[in-house]
Write an enzyme that holds these catalytic residues in place. Structure first.
Site, PDB file in Angstrom:
ATOM      1  N   PHE A   1      20.803 -22.024 -29.185  1.00 35.88           N
ATOM      2  CA  PHE A   1      20.755 -20.913 -28.265  1.00 35.88           C
ATOM      3  C   PHE A   1      21.505 -21.019 -26.952  1.00 35.88           C
ATOM      4  O   PHE A   1      21.273 -20.433 -26.065  1.00 35.88           O
ATOM      5  CB  PHE A   1      19.340 -20.674 -27.807  1.00 35.88           C
ATOM      6  CG  PHE A   1      18.483 -20.705 -28.875  1.00 35.88           C
ATOM      7  CD1 PHE A   1      18.178 -19.828 -29.895  1.00 35.88           C
ATOM      8  CD2 PHE A   1      17.502 -21.825 -29.002  1.00 35.88           C
ATOM      9  CE1 PHE A   1      17.555 -19.900 -31.165  1.00 35.88           C
ATOM     10  CE2 PHE A   1      16.538 -21.818 -30.221  1.00 35.88           C
ATOM     11  CZ  PHE A   1      16.557 -21.034 -31.260  1.00 35.88           C
TER      12      PHE A   1
ATOM     13  N   LYS B   1      30.985  -7.265 -36.210  1.00 33.69           N
ATOM     14  CA  LYS B   1      30.986  -7.099 -34.531  1.00 33.69           C
ATOM     15  C   LYS B   1      30.281  -7.905 -33.892  1.00 33.69           C
ATOM     16  O   LYS B   1      30.332  -8.291 -32.815  1.00 33.69           O
ATOM     17  CB  LYS B   1      30.299  -5.618 -34.123  1.00 33.69           C
ATOM     18  CG  LYS B   1      31.407  -4.527 -34.423  1.00 33.69           C
ATOM     19  CD  LYS B   1      31.229  -3.271 -33.590  1.00 33.69           C
ATOM     20  CE  LYS B   1      30.065  -2.478 -33.673  1.00 33.69           C
ATOM     21  NZ  LYS B   1      30.219  -1.287 -32.858  1.00 33.69           N
TER      22      LYS B   1
ATOM     23  N   ILE C   1      27.683  -5.815 -41.988  1.00 31.17           N
ATOM     24  CA  ILE C   1      26.756  -6.959 -42.248  1.00 31.17           C
ATOM     25  C   ILE C   1      26.938  -7.655 -43.505  1.00 31.17           C
ATOM     26  O   ILE C   1      27.126  -7.148 -44.568  1.00 31.17           O
ATOM     27  CB  ILE C   1      25.421  -6.536 -42.405  1.00 31.17           C
ATOM     28  CG1 ILE C   1      24.884  -5.523 -41.209  1.00 31.17           C
ATOM     29  CG2 ILE C   1      24.399  -7.669 -42.588  1.00 31.17           C
ATOM     30  CD1 ILE C   1      24.996  -6.226 -39.809  1.00 31.17           C
TER      31      ILE C   1
ATOM     32  N   GLY D   1      22.462 -22.201 -37.060  1.00 31.65           N
ATOM     33  CA  GLY D   1      21.151 -21.525 -37.419  1.00 31.65           C
ATOM     34  C   GLY D   1      21.456 -19.992 -38.004  1.00 31.65           C
ATOM     35  O   GLY D   1      20.832 -19.651 -39.001  1.00 31.65           O
TER      36      GLY D   1
ATOM     37  N   GLU E   1      23.540 -11.980 -30.000  1.00 28.05           N
ATOM     38  CA  GLU E   1      23.198 -11.907 -28.519  1.00 28.05           C
ATOM     39  C   GLU E   1      22.473 -10.509 -28.437  1.00 28.05           C
ATOM     40  O   GLU E   1      21.428 -10.209 -27.992  1.00 28.05           O
ATOM     41  CB  GLU E   1      24.380 -11.732 -27.399  1.00 28.05           C
ATOM     42  CG  GLU E   1      25.469 -12.602 -27.662  1.00 28.05           C
ATOM     43  CD  GLU E   1      25.214 -14.263 -27.616  1.00 28.05           C
ATOM     44  OE1 GLU E   1      24.184 -14.459 -27.039  1.00 28.05           O
ATOM     45  OE2 GLU E   1      25.630 -14.841 -28.384  1.00 28.05           O
TER      46      GLU E   1
ATOM     47  N   GLN F   1      18.588 -13.295 -37.971  1.00 24.77           N
ATOM     48  CA  GLN F   1      18.857 -13.529 -36.526  1.00 24.77           C
ATOM     49  C   GLN F   1      18.588 -12.541 -35.671  1.00 24.77           C
ATOM     50  O   GLN F   1      17.958 -12.687 -34.502  1.00 24.77           O
ATOM     51  CB  GLN F   1      20.754 -13.539 -36.506  1.00 24.77           C
ATOM     52  CG  GLN F   1      21.499 -14.632 -36.552  1.00 24.77           C
ATOM     53  CD  GLN F   1      22.631 -14.445 -35.809  1.00 24.77           C
ATOM     54  OE1 GLN F   1      22.862 -14.546 -34.636  1.00 24.77           O
ATOM     55  NE2 GLN F   1      23.740 -13.816 -36.433  1.00 24.77           N
TER      56      GLN F   1
ATOM     57  N   ASN G   1      25.671 -10.818 -44.464  1.00 26.55           N
ATOM     58  CA  ASN G   1      24.412 -10.910 -45.426  1.00 26.55           C
ATOM     59  C   ASN G   1      23.242 -10.472 -44.661  1.00 26.55           C
ATOM     60  O   ASN G   1      22.658 -10.711 -43.562  1.00 26.55           O
ATOM     61  CB  ASN G   1      24.350 -12.613 -45.118  1.00 26.55           C
ATOM     62  CG  ASN G   1      22.894 -13.185 -46.292  1.00 26.55           C
ATOM     63  OD1 ASN G   1      22.149 -12.572 -46.265  1.00 26.55           O
ATOM     64  ND2 ASN G   1      23.412 -14.197 -46.744  1.00 26.55           N
TER      65      ASN G   1
END
Lengths: 744, 326
Positions: free
Chosen positions: A249, A707, A635, A476, A711, A644, A637
């Site tokens: 993180f 993109k 996207i 991760g 975050e 996420q 996956n």
């Protein structure tokens, strides 16, 4: 041969899922090298001053102890420099506090000694026997008490175009003369990353000038650079391995004191040394989201057009590094406001340095901005979603240029439907279910769709597997899985025939994992390496079969055992022959952003909708619905990307409702020291987060159309919850976290 | 962690002797708190006497009471049929504490003996009279949002963290102990101490005394009970405040009432005056509010825990309402 099913976009399982759930995945503290020794840090118990003496005799005599290292006896790394040596030129983030160089204490729990022993237990026991005496000086650990000393960051002084510099469009502080205005202060306390895996390193000097580190880091190459520089070694002599990282993180975006200490310890005892921090040490010396005070002034017309925003912030940093983040970035570009002023300042305290924590400054800033949007909508008696639509930006008002792509309205619509926004009442406290007051809130997030340069290598193995390598880490998000999917599609192979290896600084150069930029950056490199491999194989095959010489790249097919051509099954080049040829099949390519991106503004966007329940008597808040919608380009996956988003949303629940690291300023010392005092959400705190992706490619960021997600998954969640709490109760909490005591 | 000696006892008498003769010896059962404290250097026993092999795990009825062995696991007690039927308040309180993993290790005796979670107690670099008598109370003028509003002294304002004990004090339990001088019974309300001038002593146990069982007398509180716990997340956190409420309601009138609070004092805090204010009255929210006002009399807040004065009465009302409706 039928083309295999397209893998990009598919919800493929993680390539390393089995290793992770069976325990086969090795993390930094799990490497067992022959003749290993174990190190434990001793931390200072004052926040500022000097070490007047340090007694290590008892520790040295303790059983199993190999060395007790302090500033008095530590070998000096040739490139090591004391922190903040030249106070007129404070260092920016990028150089670690290098331990044991002098007797200065700059924060509480700063390492003052490292004890090395043959077992962890003996090292821990002996560490407690080290006794230090101090000459303390008056310390400052409270930002509120130090706001008057806040300063413009050096990078902004040097470069007025820096994102940290004061920004202005239209008139300065124009909100003050607005007919309808609001002025409010917001506080985000110190929050600590606390990934499940503790910070750990195993340092091994394989030769006096060759260093191997098994390290928890988000950037194998950045860590290699830092410690090569510190020890005056060529970068090629330092190898950093971080195959598995158990969450980070942002907390492994920097080189930290314990890494320096382990490397010194390994040098002194001439054995591999393992050092893992305790949970308590995770609070003090490996970064955190800085305590930040913010003030927003906003004015609007009666019909809901924002006329001016002023957004100021003061964030905490250490005395030896200036940590700067983009707290005010979203304010500059999210809403159409002809007058806009931002002022970003830092206050240096006697604490360890902060570091970016997921969503970083943008998430901090979005709490204030998106809360203020809700407050203004309330003043206008307007639905907060409608208020945002009235101030929607069709181009970037900061840089006056088009967006590369923006599908935020689609996100608004999808989220509003899913959360049941039509049930929301303008008047707070109007909905209830028994003793539980119900409210709805929203918060918007945005983050730059960054893309850098990266390399990737590819080669064919005799069994027909394609081996790809990159120095990038996977902390991760499923980087290894996404890259496998990109390679599978590019090569027309089943994912099982792709082996993507990562997390080793000896592999092809790649940036540090952070800033939501890895798929944007490494994805194209992987794709281009695959194409280059195809072409190389065609060239190699052409020597034995002229059909390949004139063939087009796109007609090259990697069959099970041999290379062939579409429409020409007689063209066969067995892999066993190809790999035997001089020079091998390996290719390495570098992929760089095109200049096209300069003409447009590239951002990912998100919106989060929350339904909360607040108990009217106990003040407990339960998030009963959380919908996260993202415009994050293509996207790769759906499953790992959704994962996420969910993780980021849960992080936002923590930020909104519970995370709060507390210092007792009299001692300059944290009183929250473990995960019993510092709360992060448990399962019962999170609803089943619903995720929606627009999933439309961005035409500028890269050829994949991505993109970035990491975050925006967190940015905007905390204000969505805070706004929902207001809608439920009529209580506006401007200082996070929203604990029950603030609602009763 | 310091070096220590470890012995395993198979008979209560041997365990008691081993601890009675050595001031640096401690019993260890589940170890869910003691081991943490040893790792941090807060407690440094030189000898651990493992009592897990002692035959103290039974839950059985005798003499109009339910006797719960001191080594019965928190999870076992919470799931026990007799406990759930006769003393459901205890099951509720147990399940509000810690996590399933911890409840599977922690014992009834150990739960009672857990130390405060005051951060000054946990940090050997900070003052704490409980950890180091005479060093001062860090919390008094420090970060005290979790701290006491009843029964504190200027030496210590820590609170007892157990949920289970709040239910046990409400249920008029009795603690059975064995010691070097024989066996004795201690009413639950007298088991834990207020800090006074000796906050280093959490309980009235004498050196070497071993908890063998807790007895809960039969009573009418089998239906209208509730354990209300307010914490900073939905699960797995210590209480900001908690309330154990038990009512015996006959035809809308309260015949008997029990009320106790957690998170407010150095011991589980029985609210006897508030109980009296309930008895004979109708089970209505207005009466509950009156009892809550009585309950909070004498409460005093520090810099960061003033919210407890507002939250306290609210959760008493909430607990009583929920109990009445159960």
């Amino acid at each position: 041969m039928n083309a295999p099913e397209k893998k990009i976009g598919a919800p493929m399982n993680r390539v390393d899922g089995r290793q992770k759930v069976t325990g086969a995945a090795k993390y930094a503290a799990e490497y067992d090298l022959p003749n290993m020794a174990y190190a434990v840090l001793v931390g200072s118990t004052i926040a500022k001053g000097r070490l007047s003496s340090i007694d290590t005799k008892a520790a040295e005599r303790a059983p199993g102890v190999l060395a007790v290292i302090t500033h008095l006896n530590a070998p000096k790394a040739p490139g090591a420099k004391p922190a903040g040596k030249d106070p007129s030129q404070p260092q920016t983030v990028g150089s670690a506090l290098q331990v044991f160089l002098d007797d200065n204490i700059r924060f509480n729990d700063q390492p003052i000694a490292v004890v090395v022993a043959d077992t962890l237990e003996r090292a821990r026991f002996a560490a407690r026997l080290v006794k230090a005496q101090y000459a303390p000086e008056k310390h400052q650990t409270n930002l509120e008490a130090n706001k008057a000393n806040a300063f413009l960051p050096t990078q902004a002084k040097k470069n007025p175009k820096s994102g940290a510099a004061d920004y202005q469009r239209g008139q300065v502080d124009a909100y003050k003369t607005g007919a309808l205005k609001l002025e409010a202060e917001y506080v985000i306390p110190t929050e600590v990353h606390h990934p499940m895996e503790l910070q750990a390193i195993t340092a091994h000097w394989e030769a006096p000038d060759r260093l191997t580190l098994y390290d928890k880091t988000q950037g194998t190459m950045a860590t290699r650079r830092d410690f090569a520089r510190q020890w005056g070694l060529p970068e090629a002599n330092v190898k950093v391995i971080a195959t598995y990282v158990g969450g980070a993180f942002g907390n492994a975006l920097h080189s930290w004191p314990h890494e320096s200490a382990a490397i010194i310890a390994a040098k002194v005892v001439n054995r591999p040394v393992k050092l893992m921090l305790t949970r308590e040490q995770m609070f003090t010396m490996v970064g955190y989201r800085p305590y930040t005070w913010q003030k927003i002034g906003m004015s609007a017309t009666a019909d809901g057009k924002i006329t001016a925003i002023t957004h100021e912030s003061i964030g905490q940093t250490s005395t030896y590094e200036e940590f700067v983040e983009a707290t005010l970035g979203q304010t500059k570009m999210m809403y159409e406001s002809p007058n806009l002023t931002t002022r970003y300042r830092l206050a240096a305290l006697d604490v360890g340095s902060p570091i970016w924590m997921r969503g970083p400054g943008e998430a901090t800033g979005a709490f204030a901005l998106e809360s203020a949007m809700d407050e203004m909508a309330f003043l206008l008696n307007l639905d907060p979603l409608e208020f945002r639509l009235r101030n929607y930006t069709n181009q970037d008002p900061e840089k006056n240029r088009p967006w590369s792509s923006k599908f935020l309205k689609e996100c608004y619509q999808a989220g509003a439907e899913r959360v049941g926004w039509n049930k929301r009442q303008l008047k707070p406290g109007a909905l209830r279910d028994g003793e539980w007051l119900i409210g709805y809130g929203m918060g918007v997030g945005t983050f730059g769709a960054h893309r850098g340069s990266s390399k990737a290598s590819a080669q064919l193995l005799p069994n027909g597997t394609v081996l790809l390598q990159s120095a990038v880490t996977d902390i991760g998000p499923g980087t290894g899985t996404a890259m496998t999917q990109i390679a599978a599609d590019t090569l027309g192979l089943a994912p099982g025939r792709i082996r993507f290896e990562w997390g080793n600084s000896d592999f092809a150069q790649a940036p540090t994992q952070g800033g939501s930029a890895i798929v944007n950056t490494v994805g194209p490199a992987v794709q281009e390496a695959c194409l280059a491999l195809k072409d190389k194989l065609r060239e190699l095959a052409a020597g034995g079969n002229s059909a390949f010489a004139s063939a087009k790249k796109e007609d090259v097919v990697l069959a099970d055992t041999h290379l062939t051509l579409t429409g020409n099954p007689t063209a066969r080049a067995p892999y066993t022959d190809l790999v035997k040829q001089a020079g091998g099949t390996a290719v390495t390519v570098e992929s760089k952003p095109s200049g096209e991106g300069q003409k447009v503004s590239m951002y990912s966007f998100s919106v989060h909708f929350a339904e909360v329940r607040v108990h009217e008597l106990t003040g407990e808040v339960r998030v009963s619905k959380l919908i996260s919608c993202a415009d994050a380009g293509t996207i790769i996956n759906e499953k790992t990307a959704g994962n996420q988003m969910k993780g980021g949303a849960v992080g936002g629940i923590g930020m909104a409702l519970m995370e709060h690291a507390i210092i007792d300023d009299r001692f300059g010392r944290y009183v929250t020291k473990d995960l019993a005092d510092y709360h992060v959400p448990v399962h019962a705190d999170s609803p089943a987060v619903e995720v929606f992706f627009v999933n439309k490619p961005d035409p500028y960021v890269n050829q994949l159309g991505t993109k970035g997600i990491g975050e925006i998954a967190t940015i905007g969640v905390a204000p969505a919850i805070a706004n929902a709490v207001f809608n439920a109760t009529g209580k506006r909490v401007r200082e996070l976290p929203i604990t029950p005591d603030k609602l009763v | 962690m310091n070096q220590f000696q470890y012995v395993r006892a198979t008979k209560p008498q041997a365990a008691i002797e081993a601890v009675a003769k050595d001031p640096n010896a401690r019993f260890i059962a589940g170890g869910t708190n003691l081991v943490d404290l040893m790792k941090r250097g807060v407690m440094t026993p030189q000898k651990l006497v493992d009592i897990n092999r002692l035959d103290l795990r039974k839950i059985e009825r005798q003499n109009n009471a339910l006797r719960i062995g001191a080594l019965a696991l928190n999870s076992t007690v919470a799931d026990d049929r007799q406990v759930r039927e006769r003393h459901p308040l205890l099951a509720l309180a147990l399940n509000a504490g810690a996590s399933p993993q911890l409840r599977n290790m922690a014992t009834v005796g150990g739960n009672m003996l857990q130390r405060t979670r005051c951060p000054y107690f946990y940090d050997t670099a900070l003052p704490c009279n409980k950890r180091q008598p005479g060093s001062g109370c860090g919390a008094l003028e420090g970060i005290n949002r979790m701290h006491a509003i009843f029964g504190f002294s200027d030496k210590c304002i820590a609170v007892h963290p157990s949920d289970m004990s709040v239910a046990l004090v409400a249920l008029d339990a009795t603690v059975q102990v064995s010691g070097p001088k024989g066996n004795r019974s201690i009413p639950f309300a007298d088991f834990h101490r207020l800090p006074g001038d000796t906050p280093e002593k959490d309980t009235n146990l004498e050196p070497g005394e071993l908890i063998t069982a807790v007895d809960i007398p039969d009573g009418p509180f089998t239906k209208h009970v509730h354990y209300q716990k307010v914490r900073e997340r939905a699960s797995y956190a210590f209480a900001l405040l908690s309330v154990a409420a038990a009512l015996d309601i006959d035809n809308g009138t309260i015949k008997a009432a029990r009320l106790a609070m957690g998170g407010v004092a150095h011991k589980p805090w029985r609210l006897t005056a508030a109980e009296q204010a309930l008895i004979g009255k109708p089970a209505t929210e207005a009466i509950f509010r009156q009892a809550a006002t009585v309950a909070m009399q004498g409460a005093k807040a520090f810099k960061h825990n003033e919210y407890k004065l507002r939250l306290g009465p609210n959760i008493i009302v909430q607990a009583l309402k929920t109990a009445a409706a159960a």
